[in-house]
Design an enzyme around this catalytic site. Structure first.
Site, mmCIF file in Angstrom:
data_model
loop_
_atom_site.group_PDB
_atom_site.id
_atom_site.type_symbol
_atom_site.label_atom_id
_atom_site.label_comp_id
_atom_site.label_asym_id
_atom_site.label_seq_id
_atom_site.Cartn_x
_atom_site.Cartn_y
_atom_site.Cartn_z
ATOM 1 N N SER B 167 0.841 -1.197 0.000
ATOM 2 C CA SER B 167 0.000 0.000 0.000
ATOM 3 C C SER B 167 0.882 1.256 0.000
ATOM 4 O O SER B 167 1.758 1.380 -0.858
ATOM 5 C CB SER B 167 -0.939 -0.043 1.207
ATOM 6 O OG SER B 167 -1.989 0.876 1.065
ATOM 7 N N ARG B 237 -11.991 6.578 9.546
ATOM 8 C CA ARG B 237 -11.483 5.210 9.572
ATOM 9 C C ARG B 237 -12.515 4.220 9.047
ATOM 10 O O ARG B 237 -12.188 3.274 8.323
ATOM 11 C CB ARG B 237 -11.076 4.844 10.998
ATOM 12 C CG ARG B 237 -10.659 3.419 11.193
ATOM 13 C CD ARG B 237 -9.416 3.046 10.396
ATOM 14 N NE ARG B 237 -8.844 1.785 10.839
ATOM 15 C CZ ARG B 237 -7.738 1.270 10.367
ATOM 16 N NH1 ARG B 237 -7.067 1.895 9.419
ATOM 17 N NH2 ARG B 237 -7.265 0.132 10.823
ATOM 18 N N ASP B 333 -8.457 -6.785 -4.656
ATOM 19 C CA ASP B 333 -8.078 -5.452 -4.159
ATOM 20 C C ASP B 333 -8.639 -4.392 -5.117
ATOM 21 O O ASP B 333 -8.215 -4.298 -6.261
ATOM 22 C CB ASP B 333 -6.547 -5.369 -4.107
ATOM 23 C CG ASP B 333 -6.036 -4.040 -3.536
ATOM 24 O OD1 ASP B 333 -6.839 -3.105 -3.332
ATOM 25 O OD2 ASP B 333 -4.817 -3.952 -3.285
ATOM 26 N N HIS B 366 -7.822 -5.394 -0.357
ATOM 27 C CA HIS B 366 -6.537 -4.722 -0.204
ATOM 28 C C HIS B 366 -5.764 -5.233 1.013
ATOM 29 O O HIS B 366 -4.544 -5.368 0.983
ATOM 30 C CB HIS B 366 -6.782 -3.216 -0.081
ATOM 31 C CG HIS B 366 -5.533 -2.410 0.035
ATOM 32 N ND1 HIS B 366 -4.574 -2.387 -0.954
ATOM 33 C CD2 HIS B 366 -5.068 -1.595 1.017
ATOM 34 C CE1 HIS B 366 -3.573 -1.588 -0.594
ATOM 35 N NE2 HIS B 366 -3.846 -1.104 0.603
ATOM 36 N N ASP B 367 -6.457 -5.502 2.086
ATOM 37 C CA ASP B 367 -5.803 -5.949 3.318
ATOM 38 C C ASP B 367 -5.132 -7.310 3.189
ATOM 39 O O ASP B 367 -4.429 -7.734 4.118
ATOM 40 C CB ASP B 367 -6.817 -6.001 4.475
ATOM 41 C CG ASP B 367 -6.799 -4.713 5.298
ATOM 42 O OD1 ASP B 367 -5.954 -3.831 5.012
ATOM 43 O OD2 ASP B 367 -7.615 -4.592 6.218
#
Lengths: 393, 393
Positions: B167, B237, B333, B366-367
């Site tokens: 990232s 967040r 992602d 993405h994580d």
């Protein structure tokens, strides 16, 4: 039911909305005609604000109900009283348009829980004389459809030639076709789903938390407090707006283009055009929308799960239907992707329904249904023409 | 440069962070070693907090720099001092792990603009004696890499065997491989892009607006005011967290499952598990992260555009490189989709670089780069083993 009807310039909702309140037709229902809500509450009195276009024929067989999306309203084909902008679906609804107001009698009503004249959280709670705020009962898509059915009764329309809508409007179309199947000749659910996905609930929750994080929200009683959670609502709108577009349309429209400057500003002003665009979306939205309505209407979308109401089998929602369906999705829509529409189509097929399906190649994401997408308009016009012939119109 | 180094338990940043401040190594740079920033500001004094793992060999040839993502920190492989949780990449970094701390000397530093000991907006502005707040200069990914290079100099490391990160960490890897090419033997940019897309800027802007909408933000001077924009930061967040997951992983993990109840609550509490999960992500994040750092670090990501710094041609950023690259992306992602990695690979190919590329089939968005994805770990280990052989390690 003995509703009264009159054009109003101001609703009796709240001093905050009064100045903005549009000229709209309003059907009022008193204690003798309460609305029974899914949550168990009996709502009375209540009212529904609407617009009509065209003329109901002698047979009363040419009525079309248009259902609006989350932040839409009854001004489907006429100038919006607050923004002064054209109706949100004038490309589709009007004289000579696919939904031709020279042929059809078009009705579009503000949803229950909304803020454009239909009873919602900014309306006066008769028990207190103040705005409902969060004391307003949580409403569902099914409740919205119940309120519309009461309006259609009130207008003396036995059944609808067509029910059409996109996004949350499409959810209402599905609900109509399920709960009021015999009153719907043709149904046009666009860019929608039979239930809200986990990701969609997540985005809605972010929006609600943004509103509720604003101290001017005052636990929902901002109208009595004389405040307005504009900053929180703007953030909610900004987050939601990203989901209405596609990555590729954002890239094409904005890319990394800078706003009013040739080099980076090394600050937190709007360096990029996408930033100022989003900020504008947020700040203009709060001028026309009530923050609590945003909570209620997103909640209604989250709660929508048509299969769950039918033993978990979506096809059961449409068993024995005689309605003709045209389901449409857009390739770049990631809020209600084509898979959601396919789920609907499979259920309709399983129920033996007459259904056509079109996935339209369009680059502008979920909002495509509101935009100039000729293929959508052609398919829509073709479906309506065919249904009108079948209906003898 | 004459930096001083000492382990500190408390940074001199602000009373708000003091209690949380971790035990970390800190390299301090005085007026004789200022940091020249892209915005034109000369930052001095400044400091960089870091962790190391393993031992630097006699040749000083086994150093690995790990670059962290937006909300990461230097605790890549040791317990986080605030949360008590394991390091954020313990699956990858440690004894016997793909980045084997028995073989390599691993360095991980908190980014410039961050809030875990490296100079950032919560640090003391020497001109005022108070926290910088928004007077802190806007920093870039290139500035982050400059600060890391100063640290690597300070540690007496001539060049790095490997620079790795996912990232925003991957952006730093690319910047290292471009600006400090001769000091990077191997580079491992994961789930990243050579520039931030319009959609990514949009999500970052929503997060920043959420923070700045919180009246406790106090125009960035909340530390002096004794407030904390926790609600705004939590909303930021929450919105960002949705982008770290995939629709399908949300569906599998949460679907429409209800939280601690069997039927809908008809209210605005967390009905759905996804809602309480997101709320938890928001509320726990604010305990460990500084709101202004969130503004600065997202801004650095928005500004990153490696091609723009090289006449618009990304390949020029890597001209003549001898670095070995392994680029990785994940199928699900959507924040940094595979297309972003392919753009990097094409540029590296055009520059004649030695590059391998893997798109890993992974469902968790993405994580994924932070999670137990065996295929990623295998490829990573294979690439490192091959590079280590080439390096004679």
């Amino acid at each position: 039911m003995q509703p009264t009807e009159d054009p109003v310039r101001e609703a009796e909702t709240s001093r905050h909305r009064q100045a903005d309140q549009p000229s709209s037709l309003v059907a009022r229902f008193g204690p003798e005609a309460p609305l029974m809500l899914d949550c168990g509450v009996t709502l009375a009195p209540w009212q529904i604000a609407y617009q009509t276009y065209g003329t109901l024929n002698a047979d009363r067989s040419n009525a079309v109900l248009i259902c609006h999306a989350l932040t839409g309203d009854q001004y489907v084909a006429s100038t919006h009283p607050v923004t002064g902008k054209p109706g949100w679906w004038e490309l589709v609804v009007g004289p000579g348009k696919p939904i031709d107001t020279d042929r059809f009698f078009v009705v579009c009503a503000n949803v229950l829980g909304g803020c454009m004249g239909t009873t919602g959280p900014a309306s006066t709670n008769p028990a207190t004389g103040r705005a409902w705020g969060l004391d307003f009962p949580v409403v569902t898509v099914a409740d919205m459809v119940r309120s519309q059915a009461a309006l259609i009764d009130h207008l003396g329309i036995p059944d609808l030639f067509l029910v059409a809508g996109g996004s949350m409007g499409g959810m209402q179309v599905l609900q109509w076709a399920s709960a009021q199947a015999k009153r719907v000749f043709a149904a046009l659910p666009i860019a929608t789903g039979a239930r809200h996905s986990s990701q969609n609930i997540a985005f809605d929750e972010v929006g609600r938390q943004a509103v509720m994080a604003d101290p001017d929200w005052r636990d929902g009683h901002y109208l009595s407090a004389g405040t307005s959670p504009k900053k929180g609502l703007a953030v909610a709108r900004m987050a939601a707006h990203i989901t209405y577009m596609s990555e590729s349309s954002l890239h094409q429209k904005f890319g990394r283009k800078l706003q009013d400057r040739e080099t980076l500003g090394f600050g937190f002003d709007s360096d990029f055009q996408i930033e100022s665009y989003l900020r504008h979306q947020g700040s203009s939205f709060v001028e026309r929308f009530d923050a609590n309505s945003y909570l209620y209407v997103t909640r209604a979308m989250d709660y929508f799960d048509l299969a769950a109401e039918h033993g978990g089998v979506l096809a059961h929602a449409f068993q024995g239907t005689a309605t003709r369906f045209c389901v449409m999705s857009f390739t770049s829509d990631w809020l209600f992707p084509t898979a959601d529409s396919r789920t609907i189509v499979h259920a309709l097929n399983a129920a033996g329904a007459r259904v056509s399906f079109a996935e339209i190649v369009a680059d502008r994401g979920h909002d495509s249904f509101l935009l100039d997408e000729p293929e959508m308009h052609q398919i829509l016009a073709g479906f309506i023409a065919s249904a009108a012939r079948a209906r003898g119109l």
